[in-house]
Design a protein around this motif. Structure first.
Motif, PDB file in Angstrom:
ATOM      1  N   ALA A 469       0.807  -1.225   0.000  1.00 53.22           N
ATOM      2  CA  ALA A 469       0.000   0.000   0.000  1.00 53.22           C
ATOM      3  C   ALA A 469       0.837   1.271   0.000  1.00 53.22           C
ATOM      4  O   ALA A 469       0.321   2.356  -0.271  1.00 53.22           O
ATOM      5  CB  ALA A 469      -0.935   0.005   1.214  1.00 53.22           C
ATOM      6  N   PRO A 476       1.016   6.697   0.411  1.00 53.05           N
ATOM      7  CA  PRO A 476       0.110   5.708  -0.187  1.00 53.05           C
ATOM      8  C   PRO A 476       0.237   5.684  -1.708  1.00 53.05           C
ATOM      9  O   PRO A 476       0.487   6.718  -2.343  1.00 53.05           O
ATOM     10  CB  PRO A 476      -1.272   6.200   0.239  1.00 53.05           C
ATOM     11  CG  PRO A 476      -1.027   7.052   1.437  1.00 53.05           C
ATOM     12  CD  PRO A 476       0.308   7.698   1.208  1.00 53.05           C
ATOM     13  N   VAL A 477       0.081   4.488  -2.296  1.00 53.99           N
ATOM     14  CA  VAL A 477       0.178   4.338  -3.751  1.00 53.99           C
ATOM     15  C   VAL A 477      -1.185   3.956  -4.302  1.00 53.99           C
ATOM     16  O   VAL A 477      -1.989   3.299  -3.643  1.00 53.99           O
ATOM     17  CB  VAL A 477       1.225   3.266  -4.128  1.00 53.99           C
ATOM     18  CG1 VAL A 477       2.606   3.662  -3.654  1.00 53.99           C
ATOM     19  CG2 VAL A 477       0.841   1.902  -3.570  1.00 53.99           C
ATOM     20  N   THR A 478      -1.437   4.383  -5.511  1.00 59.29           N
ATOM     21  CA  THR A 478      -2.674   3.999  -6.195  1.00 59.29           C
ATOM     22  C   THR A 478      -2.447   2.807  -7.107  1.00 59.29           C
ATOM     23  O   THR A 478      -3.386   2.140  -7.520  1.00 59.29           O
ATOM     24  CB  THR A 478      -3.206   5.174  -7.024  1.00 59.29           C
ATOM     25  OG1 THR A 478      -2.179   5.621  -7.924  1.00 59.29           O
ATOM     26  CG2 THR A 478      -3.605   6.324  -6.101  1.00 59.29           C
ATOM     27  N   ASP A 479      -1.183   2.559  -7.419  1.00 54.34           N
ATOM     28  CA  ASP A 479      -0.802   1.446  -8.285  1.00 54.34           C
ATOM     29  C   ASP A 479       0.170   0.540  -7.516  1.00 54.34           C
ATOM     30  O   ASP A 479       1.234   0.982  -7.086  1.00 54.34           O
ATOM     31  CB  ASP A 479      -0.141   1.970  -9.561  1.00 54.34           C
ATOM     32  CG  ASP A 479       0.192   0.844 -10.535  1.00 54.34           C
ATOM     33  OD1 ASP A 479      -0.077  -0.336 -10.202  1.00 54.34           O
ATOM     34  OD2 ASP A 479       0.736   1.147 -11.611  1.00 54.34           O
ATOM     35  N   GLN A 480      -0.211  -0.714  -7.316  1.00 49.60           N
ATOM     36  CA  GLN A 480       0.627  -1.646  -6.555  1.00 49.60           C
ATOM     37  C   GLN A 480       2.035  -1.786  -7.125  1.00 49.60           C
ATOM     38  O   GLN A 480       2.983  -2.065  -6.391  1.00 49.60           O
ATOM     39  CB  GLN A 480      -0.014  -3.048  -6.526  1.00 49.60           C
ATOM     40  CG  GLN A 480      -1.069  -3.233  -5.465  1.00 49.60           C
ATOM     41  CD  GLN A 480      -1.511  -4.674  -5.388  1.00 49.60           C
ATOM     42  OE1 GLN A 480      -1.303  -5.455  -6.316  1.00 49.60           O
ATOM     43  NE2 GLN A 480      -2.145  -5.044  -4.291  1.00 49.60           N
ATOM     44  N   SER A 483       4.784   0.052  -5.324  1.00 53.75           N
ATOM     45  CA  SER A 483       4.862  -0.134  -3.878  1.00 53.75           C
ATOM     46  C   SER A 483       6.196  -0.732  -3.450  1.00 53.75           C
ATOM     47  O   SER A 483       7.004  -1.179  -4.274  1.00 53.75           O
ATOM     48  CB  SER A 483       3.728  -1.044  -3.405  1.00 53.75           C
ATOM     49  OG  SER A 483       3.912  -2.354  -3.933  1.00 53.75           O
ATOM     50  N   THR A 531      -6.876  -5.711  -6.010  1.00 56.19           N
ATOM     51  CA  THR A 531      -6.967  -5.534  -7.463  1.00 56.19           C
ATOM     52  C   THR A 531      -8.116  -6.304  -8.105  1.00 56.19           C
ATOM     53  O   THR A 531      -8.358  -6.163  -9.289  1.00 56.19           O
ATOM     54  CB  THR A 531      -5.655  -5.997  -8.120  1.00 56.19           C
ATOM     55  OG1 THR A 531      -5.423  -7.384  -7.802  1.00 56.19           O
ATOM     56  CG2 THR A 531      -4.488  -5.176  -7.622  1.00 56.19           C
TER      57      THR A 531
END
Length: 648
Positions: A469, A476-480, A483, A531
Motif C-alpha cells: 500500500a 500511499p500508492v494507487t498502483d501496486q 509499492s 486488485t
C-alpha cells in the motif's frame, strides 16, 4: 512430589501420561514419538490428597544402558534427578520384553510401581496374568491398567503417591549374575512362565497376520498406501472438509466477519486507511488461511485414526525395503510420518536414528513430506485450478515419496556415507482406533493452526499489506506496481522466469512462504483483494490471471519442496549439529524444489499446450549446468570413496 513414567516404546506410556495430566502429547505405534522429557501437573481427579504432584514423561527405552540419545535422557533423569517414584509402564501384550527393563529399574533404589498396561488386549486374547504372584516375584506393587480408557489409573496413582510418601527402601528381586543380560532375561522368562497363563496358540495365524500379508506386502503395500491417502484426501478436500471450508471462506470470512468489522470500525469513525489495514490486511489475510481450518481438522482426524489403529506402523515396514536402497532404513519413515503433521517435530524425531549420516539424510528429506502448513496451499490451488481432479492432492504425497527416493540416491552419490543401520520394529496388533484420541489430536492441531495464524501469519500479512500500500517514501500508492513490495518482488522475480512464473506478486508470495508456508495463501489474499473483486478460492478466480493449470501445479510443487519454514530450519540446525551441513541441506532442498518446478512447467507446457513456456531457454541452460555440476560432484565423491575404501 515428582513421579516419572518410564517404559519400553509402544507400551502406552504417553497415552497414560495424557490420561493423568489432561495433556494431548503425540502418541504412536513406534519408538521415538517422545524424544525429550515432558512435564505436567497431575489432574485433580487423580490427585485426591491435593498434593503438589508433577508427572514426567520420559522417552521410551529398552534398557538403562542407553543406545540412542532419547534413551540417554531417560537414564540421566532417573540417575541424576532422583524422582520420588517411578511408574514403570509394562506392555501387557509383551510382558517378557518389558520386564527386562523393569528389573533394571528396581535395582536403582528409586521406589517403583508397575502399571501392567493394555489389559484390554490381554483380555481380548483370552490370556491372564496373576498380578499377585507377579507383585510378589518383583517385590513391588503391580496395578492392571488400560491407558486408552483410563481404567485402573486412579488406583495406579494412589499407589504411587502412597509409595512416594512412605519413602522407604524397596528390595530388588534377587537373581544370579545381574550383570549378564542373558541371566537377566532368563530370570524374567521364569517369572512370566509362573505368572502368565496363555490360551492363544502362538503358532496360529491371526486376523492381524492375514491383514499384514496384504497391506505390508512388498508389491501391494505402496499402492494400498496411496489408495488410502487418496481416500483421506478426497474426503478431506472434496468431501466434508471441503464443504465446511467452502462455507468458512464464502460466508464466515467472505461476508459475516468483514461486514461486521467494516460496520463496527465505520461506526467508530476510524480512518479509511486504518480500516483497510484491519479488514483487508489482518482479517482478509488471516481469514484466507483460517478458512481452510475445517479441511485441515478433517484430514488430521483421519490420519490420527490410521495411526491409532496400527496401520502407520506397517507403512514404516513397507518403506524399509525401499529406503535401504537409498542409504536409509525404515527408521527414517517415522520422522516423515510425524512430519506430515508438522515438520518441526518430524525433524526432531530424527534424533532416534543412531547413525549420524542416516540422521542427516533423514533431516534433509523429512521436510519434503507435505505438512499441515502446506495443506492450505494445496487446497487453494486444487480448488481454483483442479476442482474436478481428485488426484492432485494425493499426488503431492506420491511426488514426495518419489523425491525422497531420488533425493536419497543423490545424497548417497554426492556425499561419502557408509551403509545404513538395521531396522527392527515390533508391529502392534490392529485395533479399533480411539475416536477420543483422534478428536483430541484434531483439536490440538487446530489450536496450533489458529495460534500460528493469529501470530506469525497476522504479523506477516500486516507487513505485506503495508508494503503493497506504500512506496519507499511511505506515501500511499494507487498502483501496486510502485509499492515497496513490488520493488522487492521485482528484484527477485527474474529467478522465477525459468519456472514460468511471471510477476512480482508470485515472487513476493514465495518469499513470505519461507517464513511460514501458510503465508502464501494469506499474501495472495491481501494482494489480490486490492486488485480484484473475485473470490480467491473459487474456480476461475483471481489466481487464474497469473497461472495456467501447468504453472499452478509447478508453483505448488515449488513451495512444497523448497526449504521449510524458519522454525523447521531452526530444528534442522539443532539436529544437524553443524552450520556447514545446515547450509548444504538448505541448498539441496532449494535446488530440488526449483528444478522440479522448472521441469513441471517446461515439460508440462510442451505436453499440454504444445508450446514452450516462458523462460524455456534459461531453463535449458540451468538444466545443463545442473547436470554438469552433478557429474563432477559425483566423480569427486567416487574418488574419495576409493581413497577411503568405502563401497562405491
Amino acid at each position: 512430589m515428582r513421579i516419572a513414567l518410564a517404559g519400553n516404546p509402544n507400551s502406552g506410556k504417553t497415552t497414560l501420561y495424557n490420561g493423568i495430566t489432561g495433556k494431548a502429547e503425540h502418541v504412536g505405534n513406534w519408538s521415538g514419538v517422545t524424544v525429550s522429557k515432558k512435564e505436567a501437573d497431575l489432574k485433580k481427579k487423580y490427585n485426591l490428597k491435593g498434593l503438589d504432584v508433577r508427572i514426567v514423561d520420559l522417552p521410551g527405552t529398552y534398557s538403562i544402558s542407553p543406545f540412542t540419545g532419547e534413551e540417554a535422557i531417560t537414564r540421566d533423569f532417573i540417575l541424576d534427578e532422583s524422582p520420588d517414584v517411578i511408574i514403570n509402564i509394562v506392555d501387557g501384550a509383551n510382558v517378557s520384553r518389558s520386564l527386562f527393563f523393569t528389573t533394571q529399574l528396581l535395582e536403582l533404589g528409586v521406589p517403583v510401581v508397575i502399571a501392567l498396561n493394555k489389559n484390554d488386549i490381554i483380555s481380548k486374547r483370552g490370556d491372564s496374568m496373576d498380578i499377585s504372584a507377579l507383585s510378589k516375584a518383583l517385590n513391588c506393587k503391580v496395578v492392571a491398567t488400560t491407558a486408552t480408557s483410563e481404567d485402573g489409573l486412579l488406583n495406579l496413582i494412589t499407589e504411587a503417591i502412597k509409595l512416594g510418601q512412605a519413602n522407604g527402601p524397596q528390595v530388588a528381586p534377587n537373581f544370579e549374575e545381574k550383570d549378564s543380560d542373558i541371566a537377566r532375561q532368563k530370570f524374567v522368562d521364569s517369572i512370566v512362565l509362573k505368572c502368565q497363563v496363555k490360551k492363544r496358540d502362538a503358532s496360529k495365524i491371526t486376523l492381524s497376520d492375514k491383514v499384514d500379508r496384504i497391506v505390508a506386502d512388498k508389491w501391494l503395500g505402496i499402492p494400498i498406501f496411496l489408495l488410502i491417502m487418496w481416500g483421506v484426501f478426497a474426503f478431506s478436500i472434496e468431501g466434508l472438509g471441503g464443504f465446511l471450508s467452502g462455507y468458512f471462506n464464502d460466508v464466515v470470512f467472505g461476508e459475516i466477519i468483514p461486514n461486521a468489522a467494516n460496520g463496527f470500525l465505520g461506526g467508530l469513525g476510524i480512518s479509511p486507511l486504518l480500516q483497510a489495514l484491519i479488514v483487508d490486511g489482518a482479517i482478509g489475510g488471516v481469514g484466507a488461511v483460517v478458512g481452510f481450518l475445517p479441511l485441515v481438522m478433517v484430514l488430521f482426524f483421519c490420519l490420527s485414526l490410521l495411526e491409532d489403529c496400527g496401520y502407520m506402523a506397517r507403512v514404516a515396514v513397507v518403506m524399509d525395503r525401499f529406503f535401504k536402497k537409498i542409504g536409509l532404513s525404515g527408521k527414517s519413515i517415522i520422522p516423515m510420518i510425524v512430519g506430515s503433521g508438522c515438520a518441526i517435530p518430524g525433524v526432531m524425531a530424527t534424533r532416534t536414528i543412531e547413525d549420524i549420516n542416516e540422521r542427516r539424510m533423514t533431516t534433509i528429506l523429512t521436510p519434503f513430506v507435505p505438512c499441515g502448513a502446506k495443506l492450505p496451499i494445496i487446497a487453494l490451488f486444487v480448488a481454483v485450478f483442479f476442482p474436478k481432479n481428485s488426484w492432485v492432492g494425493p499426488s503431492m504425497y506420491l511426488i514426495a515419496i518419489v523425491m525422497i527416493v531420488i533425493g536419497g540416491l543423490l545424497l548417497k552419490k554426492i556425499f561419502v556415507w557408509d551403509n545404513t543401520s538395521q531396522f527392527i520394529m515390533e508391529l502392534p496388533e490392529y485395533k479399533l482406533p480411539s475416536l477420543k484420541y483422534a478428536f483430541n489430536q484434531m483439536i490440538e492441531k487446530a489450536k496450533a493452526f489458529i495460534y500460528k495464524a493469529a501470530t506469525i501469519v497476522l504479523v506477516c500479512n500486516t507487513l505485506v499489506w503495508f508494503a503493497q500500500a506504500y512506496s519507499w517514501s511511505f506515501s500511499p500508492v494507487t498502483d501496486q506496481s510502485t509499492s515497496i513490495l513490488a520493488t522487492i518482488g521485482s528484484v527477485i522475480s527474474p529467478i522465477f522466469i525459468p519456472l514460468g512464473f511471471v510477476g512480482w506478486q508470485l515472487a513476493a508470495a514465495a518469499i513470505t512462504g519461507f517464513i511460514a508456508k501458510e503465508n502464501i495463501v494469506a499474501t495472495f489474499a491481501v494482494l489480490l483483494a486490492v486488485t480484484s473483486e473475485e473470490a480467491l478460492h473459487l474456480p476461475g478466480g483471481a489466481l487464474t490471471h497469473y497461472f495456467t493449470p501447468v504453472t499452478a501445479f509447478a508453483y505448488l510443487v515449488f513451495n512444497l519442496f523448497t526449504p521449510p519454514c524458519f522454525a523447521a530450519i531452526g530444528a534442522m540446525n539443532s539436529e544437524m549439529g553443524s552450520k556447514k551441513w545446515l547450509f548444504k541441506a538448505l541448498g539441496f532442498q532449494f535446488s530440488v524444489g526449483y528444478i522440479l518446478a522448472m521441469l513441471v512447467t517446461q515439460i508440462g507446457s510442451l505436453i499440454v499446450y504444445g508450446t514452450p513456456a516462458v523462460g524455456f531457454v534459461p531453463a535449458i541452460i540451468i538444466a545443463i549446468i545442473a547436470i554438469i555440476y552433478l557429474v563432477i560432484t559425483i566423480r569427486k565423491a567416487d574418488s574419495k570413496r576409493i581413497e577411503l575404501g568405502v563401497e562405491v
